[in-house]
Scaffold this motif. Structure first.
Motif, PDB file in Angstrom:
ATOM      1  N   ASN A 168      -8.199   0.656   9.058  1.00  0.00           N
ATOM      2  CA  ASN A 168      -8.280  -0.223   9.409  1.00  0.00           C
ATOM      3  C   ASN A 168      -8.129  -1.120   7.472  1.00  0.00           C
ATOM      4  OD1 ASN A 168      -8.609  -2.215  12.171  1.00  0.00           O
ATOM      5  ND2 ASN A 168      -8.967  -0.293  12.073  1.00  0.00           N
ATOM      6  N   MET A 169      -9.247  -0.790   7.027  1.00  0.00           N
ATOM      7  CA  MET A 169      -9.856  -0.901   5.723  1.00  0.00           C
ATOM      8  C   MET A 169      -8.849  -1.349   4.192  1.00  0.00           C
ATOM      9  SD  MET A 169     -14.449  -0.839   4.862  1.00  0.00           S
ATOM     10  CE  MET A 169     -13.965   1.049   4.921  1.00  0.00           C
ATOM     11  N   THR A 170      -8.122  -0.511   4.717  1.00  0.00           N
ATOM     12  CA  THR A 170      -6.872  -0.020   3.863  1.00  0.00           C
ATOM     13  C   THR A 170      -5.898  -0.342   4.137  1.00  0.00           C
ATOM     14  OG1 THR A 170      -6.992   2.372   4.472  1.00  0.00           O
ATOM     15  CG2 THR A 170      -8.506   1.326   2.823  1.00  0.00           C
ATOM     16  N   ARG A 171      -5.648  -1.151   5.787  1.00  0.00           N
ATOM     17  CA  ARG A 171      -4.396  -1.205   6.263  1.00  0.00           C
ATOM     18  C   ARG A 171      -3.138  -1.559   5.397  1.00  0.00           C
ATOM     19  NH1 ARG A 171      -3.007  -0.838  11.261  1.00  0.00           N
ATOM     20  NH2 ARG A 171      -4.971  -0.551  11.957  1.00  0.00           N
ATOM     21  N   GLY A 172      -3.424  -2.946   4.182  1.00  0.00           N
ATOM     22  CA  GLY A 172      -2.969  -3.430   3.157  1.00  0.00           C
ATOM     23  C   GLY A 172      -1.854  -2.335   2.464  1.00  0.00           C
ATOM     24  N   GLN A 173      -2.343  -1.406   2.369  1.00  0.00           N
ATOM     25  CA  GLN A 173      -1.989  -0.647   1.613  1.00  0.00           C
ATOM     26  C   GLN A 173      -0.088   0.601   2.237  1.00  0.00           C
ATOM     27  OE1 GLN A 173      -5.006   2.970   0.350  1.00  0.00           O
ATOM     28  NE2 GLN A 173      -5.908   1.109  -0.646  1.00  0.00           N
ATOM     29  N   GLU A 174      -0.219   0.080   3.418  1.00  0.00           N
ATOM     30  CA  GLU A 174       0.589   0.638   4.552  1.00  0.00           C
ATOM     31  C   GLU A 174       1.883   0.736   4.315  1.00  0.00           C
ATOM     32  OE1 GLU A 174      -0.126  -0.394   8.490  1.00  0.00           O
ATOM     33  OE2 GLU A 174      -1.496   1.715   8.745  1.00  0.00           O
ATOM     34  N   ALA A 175       2.185  -0.873   3.304  1.00  0.00           N
ATOM     35  CA  ALA A 175       3.518  -1.603   3.105  1.00  0.00           C
ATOM     36  C   ALA A 175       3.637  -0.758   1.608  1.00  0.00           C
ATOM     37  CB  ALA A 175       3.050  -3.318   3.014  1.00  0.00           C
ATOM     38  N   LEU A 176       2.854  -0.503   1.456  1.00  0.00           N
ATOM     39  CA  LEU A 176       3.317   0.620   0.161  1.00  0.00           C
ATOM     40  C   LEU A 176       3.553   2.248  -0.318  1.00  0.00           C
ATOM     41  CD1 LEU A 176       0.565  -0.509  -2.338  1.00  0.00           C
ATOM     42  CD2 LEU A 176       2.675  -2.193  -2.146  1.00  0.00           C
TER      43      LEU A 176
END
Length: 243
Positions: A168-176
């Motif tokens: 959850n804390m690093t969810r933004g990384q999934e797009a990369l």
């Protein structure tokens, strides 16, 4: 392939240097940020009793641990499981300190010799949520991770919760990230569709005289309240700009 191990321990007390030992190890495996189900969960006979304060935290009785294996008996299995992985730990110095002490007692090199690196989610949480409580329970509440089953600390349960918290804390990384099995080798990476914009006609909507006058009035009021020091009314050399 990105392999990460979310790790937690329970111990007889707070100080490995004064003889406290690991009594439980819980590990959850993530590959490309996805749970694999290939977890590791072990109880150990620490050959000493837990402190009363520690017992109140984890609830693992000394009697329960008497017939469990000792750490040296399973050290090779543990190191094989952790080999080459990046570890994710909440308050990493605590767990690493205990693991290094156990490895030293077994005649093995420190943990860093066997793994790729360590992510401390406590440090990460302090950067993301400065000034707030960042215990595992607090993060579960903040990130809407269900921790209703956590009445006592347990290494495997805490590792499972921490895995959800980390994702959850690093969810933004999934797009990369594009997993190896989601695209052919020649297509891996971030792909951006190309568009021909040469024929695109943009409509320009100009402000009316009334809108320009209203805008100028607002600027004049701001300039007046600042004592004539607004930067858009002053020339680069510090003189009043000519309207």
């Amino acid at each position: 392939m990105s392999r990460q191990i979310v790790l937690d321990t329970e111990t007889t007390g707070l100080s490995a240097e004064t003889g406290d030992r690991i009594i439980e190890l819980g590990c959850v495996e993530l590959v490309n940020r996805k749970l694999t189900g290939r977890n590791l969960h072990i109880y150990f006979n620490p050959e000493r009793d837990s402190h009363e304060d520690a017992l109140r935290v984890h609830g693992i009785s000394n009697e329960f641990l008497k017939d469990k294996p000792k750490f040296p008996e399973l050290v090779d299995e543990i190191l094989e499981y952790l080999q080459g992985a990046e570890l994710i730990i909440h308050n990493a110095p605590f767990d690493i300190g205990f693991l290094n002490k156990e490895l030293q007692m077994c005649g093995h090199k420190p943990l860093k010799a066997h793994i790729e690196g360590v992510i401390d989610t406590l440090v990460m949480a302090k950067e993301l949520f400065p000034g707030k409580r960042n215990s595992l329970d607090a993060l579960c509440d903040r990130l809407e991770v269900d921790n209703s089953g956590r009445t006592l600390h347990g290494a495997l349960l805490d590792a499972e919760l921490l895995a959800d918290v980390y994702i959850n804390m690093t969810r933004g990384q999934e797009a990369l990230l594009i997993a190896d099995d989601e695209a052919p080798k020649q297509q891996q990476g971030v792909r951006v569709a190309a568009f021909d914009l040469s024929s695109l006609q943009l409509q320009v909507i100009r402000a009316s005289d009334d809108e320009i006058a209203a805008h100028e009035d607002v600027l004049n009021q701001i300039d007046k309240s600042s004592g004539g020091k607004t930067i858009w009314r002053v020339s680069p050399v510090g003189e009043k700009a000519v309207s």
